[in-house]
Write an enzyme that holds these catalytic residues in place. Structure first.
Site, PDB file in Angstrom:
ATOM      1  N   PHE A   1      37.678  69.883 -34.574  1.00  0.00           N
ATOM      2  CA  PHE A   1      38.475  68.710 -34.213  1.00  0.00           C
ATOM      3  C   PHE A   1      38.748  68.676 -32.713  1.00  0.00           C
ATOM      4  CE2 PHE A   1      39.537  69.498 -38.586  1.00  0.00           C
ATOM      5  CZ  PHE A   1      39.931  68.292 -39.151  1.00  0.00           C
ATOM      6  N   ASP A   2      38.673  67.494 -32.126  1.00  0.00           N
ATOM      7  CA  ASP A   2      39.368  67.248 -30.869  1.00  0.00           C
ATOM      8  C   ASP A   2      40.851  67.133 -31.229  1.00  0.00           C
ATOM      9  OD1 ASP A   2      39.858  66.546 -28.170  1.00  0.00           O
ATOM     10  OD2 ASP A   2      39.816  64.432 -28.690  1.00  0.00           O
ATOM     11  N   MET A   3      41.744  67.228 -30.258  1.00  0.00           N
ATOM     12  CA  MET A   3      43.169  67.129 -30.581  1.00  0.00           C
ATOM     13  C   MET A   3      43.784  65.800 -30.169  1.00  0.00           C
ATOM     14  SD  MET A   3      46.445  69.565 -29.628  1.00  0.00           S
ATOM     15  CE  MET A   3      46.639  68.937 -27.945  1.00  0.00           C
TER      16      MET A   3
ATOM     17  N   ILE B   1      34.949  65.982 -35.325  1.00  0.00           N
ATOM     18  CA  ILE B   1      35.732  64.746 -35.418  1.00  0.00           C
ATOM     19  C   ILE B   1      36.292  64.438 -34.036  1.00  0.00           C
ATOM     20  CG2 ILE B   1      37.635  63.564 -36.551  1.00  0.00           C
ATOM     21  CD1 ILE B   1      37.275  65.496 -38.890  1.00  0.00           C
TER      22      ILE B   1
ATOM     23  N   ASP C   1      37.489  61.148 -31.054  1.00  0.00           N
ATOM     24  CA  ASP C   1      37.901  59.758 -30.821  1.00  0.00           C
ATOM     25  C   ASP C   1      37.302  59.195 -29.549  1.00  0.00           C
ATOM     26  OD1 ASP C   1      40.517  59.616 -28.598  1.00  0.00           O
ATOM     27  OD2 ASP C   1      39.754  61.536 -29.279  1.00  0.00           O
TER      28      ASP C   1
END
Length: 220
Positions: free
Chosen positions: A8-10, A166, A168
């Site tokens: 994951f990106d945060m 994942i 954005d």
């Protein structure tokens, strides 16, 4: 597609922090009479502090008091959103719980400094879900280069081609794609472009949709 791990990106994925940080940048920017702060902030999404500094100096000149500005933005951000007040994105608890119960290893690969990543995750009660936390200072090159995702895969002991990412941001998707991983985009401030549609396995509105992706297309 075999999924051995999820990375994951945060900011913008786990937390609604990009919007929050931009509000703080705009507010402090008024003190320095900065123009087009929102436009400059959008250019900085998904990159580390070194690249952000380069963009800020390009935008506001070599005499821009970068460290003073950064410190004031950080202090305002912590004042407003610290101690667990940072908004969590829709579906975070559900997806992390689902992956944990399925025994899928998870890592964070964020351009933010690792100590800040751990602090914010811990304050939200989410640090326990992640096996590894990779911050922007732990690799030489920023997204869109693949270094941070390759580092996360290495730390997890996984092959890149078996990692789902994942993201954005556009730079994050580019980095995951270049790393040979499977990017899934859940857009935040940046809308998906034709390039993003080409480089992702899927684009979803929320993290809840990723559960369906795992159930229908992943082997783990």
């Amino acid at each position: 597609m075999k999924i051995d791990a999820v990375i994951f990106d945060m900011d913008g994925v786990i937390f609604d922090s990009e919007r929050a940080y931009m509000v703080c940048c705009i507010e402090v920017g008024k003190k320095y009479n900065l123009e087009n702060v929102e436009e400059v902030c959008l250019k900085c999404i998904g990159i580390n502090s070194r690249e952000t500094a380069r963009i800020l100096y390009e935008s506001y000149g070599d005499s821009f008091p970068l460290e003073k500005y950064r410190q004031e933005v950080y202090e305002l951000f912590r004042e407003v959103y610290g101690n667990g007040k940072l908004p969590v994105k829709e579906g975070v608890q559900e997806l992390l719980g689902y992956l944990k119960s399925a025994g899928v290893p998870m890592a964070i690969a964020s351009s933010t400094k690792s100590s800040d990543v751990k602090m914010e995750l811990d304050e939200a009660g989410l640090l326990k879900y992640f096996d590894k936390v990779i911050g922007g200072e732990m690799v030489e090159r920023s997204k869109p280069e693949p270094d941070i995702f390759l580092k996360a895969a290495e730390e997890l002991g996984m092959e890149p081609e078996n990692c789902l990412v994942i993201e954005d941001s556009h730079n994050g998707v580019r980095a995951a794609y270049t790393a040979g991983m499977t990017p899934v985009m859940v857009p935040d401030l940046l809308e998906p472009t034709p390039e993003m549609k080409e480089k992702t396995a899927a684009i979803y509105k929320t993290l809840l949709d990723v559960i369906g992706f795992m159930e229908t297309r992943g082997e783990y």
